[in-house]
Design a protein around this motif. Sequence first.
Motif, PDB file in Angstrom:
ATOM      1  N   PRO A 237       0.818  -1.219   0.000  1.00 45.28           N
ATOM      2  CA  PRO A 237       0.000   0.000   0.000  1.00 45.28           C
ATOM      3  C   PRO A 237       0.852   1.269   0.000  1.00 45.28           C
ATOM      4  O   PRO A 237       0.498   2.265  -0.627  1.00 45.28           O
ATOM      5  N   GLN A 240       2.016   2.127  -3.500  1.00 46.80           N
ATOM      6  CA  GLN A 240       0.914   2.605  -4.333  1.00 46.80           C
ATOM      7  C   GLN A 240       0.463   4.005  -3.918  1.00 46.80           C
ATOM      8  O   GLN A 240       0.165   4.846  -4.775  1.00 46.80           O
ATOM      9  N   TYR A 241       0.432   4.288  -2.619  1.00 47.64           N
ATOM     10  CA  TYR A 241       0.039   5.632  -2.167  1.00 47.64           C
ATOM     11  C   TYR A 241       1.088   6.680  -2.559  1.00 47.64           C
ATOM     12  O   TYR A 241       0.743   7.819  -2.895  1.00 47.64           O
ATOM     13  N   GLU A 301     -10.512  -0.384   2.379  1.00 49.79           N
ATOM     14  CA  GLU A 301      -9.226   0.271   2.121  1.00 49.79           C
ATOM     15  C   GLU A 301      -8.679  -0.124   0.762  1.00 49.79           C
ATOM     16  O   GLU A 301      -8.201   0.725  -0.006  1.00 49.79           O
ATOM     17  N   LYS A 302      -8.773  -1.414   0.443  1.00 50.18           N
ATOM     18  CA  LYS A 302      -8.279  -1.895  -0.857  1.00 50.18           C
ATOM     19  C   LYS A 302      -9.132  -1.321  -1.988  1.00 50.18           C
ATOM     20  O   LYS A 302      -8.605  -0.895  -3.034  1.00 50.18           O
ATOM     21  N   ARG A 305      -8.195   2.317  -2.318  1.00 46.77           N
ATOM     22  CA  ARG A 305      -6.869   2.483  -2.921  1.00 46.77           C
ATOM     23  C   ARG A 305      -6.903   2.207  -4.412  1.00 46.77           C
ATOM     24  O   ARG A 305      -6.341   2.962  -5.217  1.00 46.77           O
ATOM     25  N   PHE A 309      -6.299   5.082  -7.076  1.00 49.49           N
ATOM     26  CA  PHE A 309      -5.140   4.894  -7.949  1.00 49.49           C
ATOM     27  C   PHE A 309      -5.541   4.979  -9.419  1.00 49.49           C
ATOM     28  O   PHE A 309      -4.930   5.713 -10.198  1.00 49.49           O
TER      29      PHE A 309
END
Length: 486
Positions: A237, A240-241, A301-302, A305, A309
């Motif tokens: 994560p 990716q963030y 959260e996934k 994200r 993204f």
Amino acid sequence: MRFNVPVMANILSVLLIMNGILMLLCIPISLSYNEGDLAGISLASAITLGTGFMMWFSTRKIKDKELKKRDGYLIVTLGWFLMSLFGSLPYILSGAIPNFTNAFFETISGYSTTGASILTDIESVHKGILFWRSLTQWIGGMGIIVLAVAVLPILGIGGMQLFVAEAPGISPDKLQPRIKETAKRLWLIYIGLTGIETVLLWVGGMTFYDAINHALTTMATGGFSTKNASIAYYTSPFIQYVIIVFMFLAGTNFTMTYFIFKGYFKKVFSNEEFKYYVLFCSFNALLVAFTIYFVSDSSFEKSFRDGLFQVVSVVTTTGYVSADYTSWTPFLTVLFFVLMFFGASAGSTAGGVKIVRHVILFKNSVLELKRQIHPSAVIPVRFNKKAITRDITFNILAFIMIYISVFGVGSVAIAATGVDFMTAIGSVATCLGNIGPGLGTVGPVDNFAHLPVVAKWILSFLMLVGRLELFTVLMLFTPYFWRKHS
């Protein structure tokens, strides 16, 4: 003489010399990994430098250094074409992409920061070549022409015409009165952010090689990855963030980024385009996140994200992939197709139509209704509390109309090569918008290798047209441009 050919050749020679020097940056990578691409890269650099120096020596004593606006537009288009032509040499001479059409497609996809690729197994390509692939996007991100603007005054040639041609219509505010200083400050910000992202990705678990490659292509909003699965390869994560944040920054007007570094936060948050950019990304990210959450078994959260993204990736025209958005729902597939026609901020490295054009077009449309009720009233379109001239409004209307027309004609042309409907419209939308992944057989988990040769050349042309914001290239096809003027 209609065009100042000697001075044009002199400027193009500088671009080729720069290109050849930048190729040399790949040599340490080739030596370090010793995978057999050293000879190809070295020869490509030698040919590029040799051609550039021959052109420079033959034009270095020119007396008439006046550069007209028409010369500037022609130089920009020729510059991008020559950079792509010579930039394809490392692929061809190393054997990584021996086919010229494929090599040119990959190269112009790099310089235009599109990210559409013909490579079917990226991880098998030699590290030196992959670094050059990433570097082409980094060069194209800010624009090799803007880089040259900082050098041209040394030759006694003004660069303002080139800067105008590089970003016609809605262009970034000048950070300094002189264009040379503007170019330098833009590049300092660009290099600084690239360095910061490299360190963060390295700390986050990427190898240093992968970190610098992804930093180069993130800041360029290009999207080339060193992995077949793109960013989906990295499940972290944190990684990716980090990429989300830097994609967003790369899609922000670099003037705003400069203000952030200077601490002028009031100027940033009062900027109308920036506010719409934040709201647009936030709204669509939440819409996608909630849809994913309710139709899949992913955690919130996934889902958040992945939604954030992919929305930021498409809106900023980066084109990284953390998940296959075409596999979520038909609703989201259509939504992402629509997002391909927006783009991020003007004055950023992103491609596409740009948020500011959509905002002004929408405001003008709403005001047109008021004008119908009060035909004698003078109601100007305002942006950032300033009245927008009719010329700018007409320019935006023309841009949108031409953009849609080019998309339509391009889609028909691609379909005429035997490509199916979904792939035709998806490939044209993504190449014209400089995004990367499209729809159909050129979706997020596919590539462009299977397309017919003619289709690849059409899409290569569209990448160039999109990168130079339509007018710069298309005006070269008008009789008026070539007509002798007094």
